[in-house]
Design a protein around this motif. Structure first.
Motif, PDB file in Angstrom:
ATOM      1  N   ASP A   1       0.886  -1.144  -0.177  1.00 43.75           N
ATOM      2  CA  ASP A   1      -0.020  -0.053  -0.218  1.00 43.75           C
ATOM      3  C   ASP A   1       0.823   0.949   0.081  1.00 43.75           C
ATOM      4  O   ASP A   1       0.805   1.766  -0.434  1.00 43.75           O
ATOM      5  N   LEU A   2       2.235   1.095   0.993  1.00 42.27           N
ATOM      6  CA  LEU A   2       3.010   2.629   0.933  1.00 42.27           C
ATOM      7  C   LEU A   2       3.339   2.663  -0.721  1.00 42.27           C
ATOM      8  O   LEU A   2       3.742   4.433  -0.656  1.00 42.27           O
ATOM      9  N   ARG A   3       3.233   2.211  -1.451  1.00 42.73           N
ATOM     10  CA  ARG A   3       3.872   1.823  -3.041  1.00 42.73           C
ATOM     11  C   ARG A   3       2.621   2.456  -3.711  1.00 42.73           C
ATOM     12  O   ARG A   3       3.006   3.157  -5.086  1.00 42.73           O
ATOM     13  N   ASP A   4       1.770   3.152  -3.285  1.00 43.47           N
ATOM     14  CA  ASP A   4       0.804   3.797  -3.354  1.00 43.47           C
ATOM     15  C   ASP A   4       0.110   4.806  -2.631  1.00 43.47           C
ATOM     16  O   ASP A   4      -1.061   4.971  -1.867  1.00 43.47           O
ATOM     17  N   ARG A   5       0.710   5.754  -2.869  1.00 43.66           N
ATOM     18  CA  ARG A   5      -0.099   7.055  -1.834  1.00 43.66           C
ATOM     19  C   ARG A   5      -1.467   6.929  -1.907  1.00 43.66           C
ATOM     20  O   ARG A   5      -2.161   7.225  -1.047  1.00 43.66           O
ATOM     21  N   ALA A   6      -2.109   7.109  -3.056  1.00 43.23           N
ATOM     22  CA  ALA A   6      -3.183   7.760  -3.553  1.00 43.23           C
ATOM     23  C   ALA A   6      -4.139   6.577  -2.655  1.00 43.23           C
ATOM     24  O   ALA A   6      -5.386   7.328  -2.066  1.00 43.23           O
ATOM     25  N   LEU A   7      -4.140   5.039  -2.899  1.00 48.34           N
ATOM     26  CA  LEU A   7      -4.444   4.096  -2.528  1.00 48.34           C
ATOM     27  C   LEU A   7      -4.888   5.143  -0.410  1.00 48.34           C
ATOM     28  O   LEU A   7      -5.918   5.231  -0.398  1.00 48.34           O
ATOM     29  N   VAL A   8      -3.614   4.925  -0.078  1.00 50.60           N
ATOM     30  CA  VAL A   8      -3.709   5.453   0.768  1.00 50.60           C
ATOM     31  C   VAL A   8      -3.979   6.541   1.914  1.00 50.60           C
ATOM     32  O   VAL A   8      -4.656   6.357   2.912  1.00 50.60           O
ATOM     33  N   VAL A   9      -4.050   7.289   0.767  1.00 50.97           N
ATOM     34  CA  VAL A   9      -4.895   9.086   1.472  1.00 50.97           C
ATOM     35  C   VAL A   9      -6.411   8.606   0.975  1.00 50.97           C
ATOM     36  O   VAL A   9      -6.923   8.757   1.504  1.00 50.97           O
ATOM     37  N   ASP A  10      -6.324   7.644   0.001  1.00 50.02           N
ATOM     38  CA  ASP A  10      -8.119   7.880  -0.008  1.00 50.02           C
ATOM     39  C   ASP A  10      -9.203   6.778   0.738  1.00 50.02           C
ATOM     40  O   ASP A  10      -9.651   7.070   1.679  1.00 50.02           O
ATOM     41  N   ARG A  11      -7.945   6.107   1.431  1.00 50.81           N
ATOM     42  CA  ARG A  11      -8.351   4.888   2.336  1.00 50.81           C
ATOM     43  C   ARG A  11      -8.200   6.411   3.406  1.00 50.81           C
ATOM     44  O   ARG A  11      -8.923   5.818   4.714  1.00 50.81           O
ATOM     45  N   MET A  12      -7.456   6.842   4.174  1.00 54.31           N
ATOM     46  CA  MET A  12      -7.155   8.294   5.367  1.00 54.31           C
ATOM     47  C   MET A  12      -8.620   8.686   5.144  1.00 54.31           C
ATOM     48  O   MET A  12      -8.964   8.930   5.885  1.00 54.31           O
TER      49      MET A  12
END
Length: 151
Positions: free
Chosen positions: A94-105
């Motif tokens: 997940d840490l390689r897909d920052r947009a995914l992490v931000v969306d989850r946040m």
């Protein structure tokens, strides 16, 4: 250096914290800070915590996939949620897909605050400088008592 964190427990936790601050634009989280229920019982020590939003951020590395650890992680997440904290969990990829992490946040932020706050922060941890000073003092005392050492 302005993004360094002395209480970080792993490089991945630090990477998550950088996404938290730089990509999501969220304020600096508390790092590995004890969370207690309102009676003072220990609920857990999340990797990251936004006390204003009531959001916990957790990095789940390989050690979290072991049966006993996973069981305790599920229990801890349940305790946090029952106390009114929302939960965001990420894994290494997940840490390689920052947009995914931000969306989850952001999804967690949209859910946060729906339950009453039934948690409090534990004591402020001892600063790393103080811990190291105490360690150095103990080493110096031990060396003074070592036979055959020159004074």
């Amino acid at each position: 250096m302005p993004f360094a964190g002395e209480h970080s427990a792993s490089p991945q936790e630090s990477r998550f914290r950088l996404i938290w601050q730089l990509d999501a634009g969220w304020p600096r989280p508390l790092v590995n800070r004890d969370v207690l229920d309102l009676e003072g019982r220990f609920l857990g020590r999340p990797d990251l915590l936004d006390p204003e939003r009531g959001i916990v951020g957790e990095f789940a590395g390989a050690v979290h996939r072991h049966r006993s650890r996973h069981r305790s992680d599920v229990r801890r997440e349940d305790l946090f949620r029952r106390a009114g904290l929302e939960y965001v969990e990420v894994v290494g990829a997940d840490l390689r897909d920052r947009a995914l992490v931000v969306d989850r946040m952001e999804a967690a932020a949209a859910r946060a605050g729906r339950q009453p706050r039934r948690w409090q922060l534990g004591p402020t941890p001892t600063p790393l400088d103080d811990v190291l000073d105490q360690r150095d003092a103990m080493i110096a005392l031990a060396e003074q008592g070592t036979p055959g050492r020159a004074e």
